[in-house]
Design a protein around this motif. Structure first.
Motif, PDB file in Angstrom:
ATOM      1  N   VAL A  67      -3.848   5.763   0.491  1.00  0.00           N
ATOM      2  CA  VAL A  67      -4.155   4.364   0.814  1.00  0.00           C
ATOM      3  C   VAL A  67      -5.638   4.199   1.094  1.00  0.00           C
ATOM      4  N   LEU A 104      -5.981   0.555  -0.690  1.00  0.00           N
ATOM      5  CA  LEU A 104      -4.767  -0.175  -1.056  1.00  0.00           C
ATOM      6  C   LEU A 104      -4.296  -1.137   0.026  1.00  0.00           C
ATOM      7  N   ASN A 105      -4.742  -0.927   1.256  1.00  0.00           N
ATOM      8  CA  ASN A 105      -4.289  -1.787   2.350  1.00  0.00           C
ATOM      9  C   ASN A 105      -4.802  -3.216   2.225  1.00  0.00           C
ATOM     10  N   TYR A 148      -0.149   0.385   7.665  1.00  0.00           N
ATOM     11  CA  TYR A 148       0.212   1.445   6.726  1.00  0.00           C
ATOM     12  C   TYR A 148       0.314   2.819   7.385  1.00  0.00           C
ATOM     13  N   ALA A 163       1.162   3.979  -2.937  1.00  0.00           N
ATOM     14  CA  ALA A 163       0.797   5.354  -2.590  1.00  0.00           C
ATOM     15  C   ALA A 163       1.949   6.312  -2.886  1.00  0.00           C
ATOM     16  N   SER A 195       0.821  -1.214   0.000  1.00  0.00           N
ATOM     17  CA  SER A 195       0.000   0.000   0.000  1.00  0.00           C
ATOM     18  C   SER A 195       0.852   1.259   0.000  1.00  0.00           C
TER      19      SER A 195
END
Length: 222
Positions: free
Chosen positions: A210, A215-216, A184, A101, A97
């Motif tokens: 994120v 995205l995590n 994250y 990012a 992530s």
């Protein structure tokens, strides 16, 4: 190009080889292609792009998981960086992530001059295999932003940039505290405090990116 293995799955009811369909085992989804082979890499399925891990063969993520209104530029960018970010998590211990990012923020979705001219997605300075490009950049000196000229690493392709990002963090001892950290928010704060960027809002920008695209979901991969 996506790779496939020759492994097949036989339907328990019909005893036929499963083709162009998912099957689930222990809560994990797998996909079998038109010839019955198990899929890896990116696959086009039902008007979506889906990524399958090259080692475990399970479904990792679909582009639709990251948003229903992605532009073509965003889709292409995610497609180009997700495999390398996952590999970087396995090889270097840098969560995907944050890798993604950072790439988005530093390269403007791969559209910045640095990324188009030198495939440098992360703004990493110095040289790579003796190659660099010199450009003006804004730095925060503790009081204000000033313009300086700096040498940035130049790569032959985006994959080299992704790989070098993980290596850069792993083999610079000041970043040791973030390796293997799967939170994250924690990594975003550590990477700025460790000196990766001078922008005091850098951590906040990473966290926001994120969260915006979820995205995590990639950080749960082991």
């Amino acid at each position: 190009m996506p790779r496939t293995k020759t492994w097949n799955f036989y339907d328990y009811g019909t005893y036929h080889i499963v083709k162009n369909d998912y099957r689930q085992n222990n809560g994990v989804q797998y996909y079998f292609t038109g010839d019955g082979s198990i899929a890896t890499g990116w696959q086009s399925i039902n008007n979506d792009l889906v990524y399958f891990d090259g080692s475990t063969y399970h479904k990792v993520i679909a582009l639709s998981d990251l948003g229903s209104n992605l532009s073509s530029t965003q889709k292409y960018f995610f497609e180009s960086v997700i495999p390398g970010a996952i590999a970087g998590w396995h090889e270097y211990g840098v969560i995907p992530s944050i890798t993604i990012a950072q790439a988005i923020i530093e390269s403007g979705w791969g559209q910045s001059y640095l990324s188009t001219a030198a495939h440098n997605l992360f703004g990493i300075k110095g040289t790579y295999n003796g190659n660099s490009i010199t450009l003006p950049t804004q730095e925060y000196n503790g009081y204000q932003y000033v313009t300086i000229y700096a040498a940035f690493r130049a790569y032959d392709n985006n994959s080299e940039s992704i790989q070098d990002h993980g290596a850069f963090l792993k083999y610079n001892s000041r970043y040791n505290n973030l390796l293997g950290d799967s939170n994250y928010v924690s990594v975003a704060n550590k990477i700025r405090l460790d000196g990766y960027a001078t922008d005091p809002a850098y951590s906040t920008s990473l966290i926001s990116m994120v969260q915006t695209y979820g995205l995590n979901i990639l950080d749960a991969l082991q």
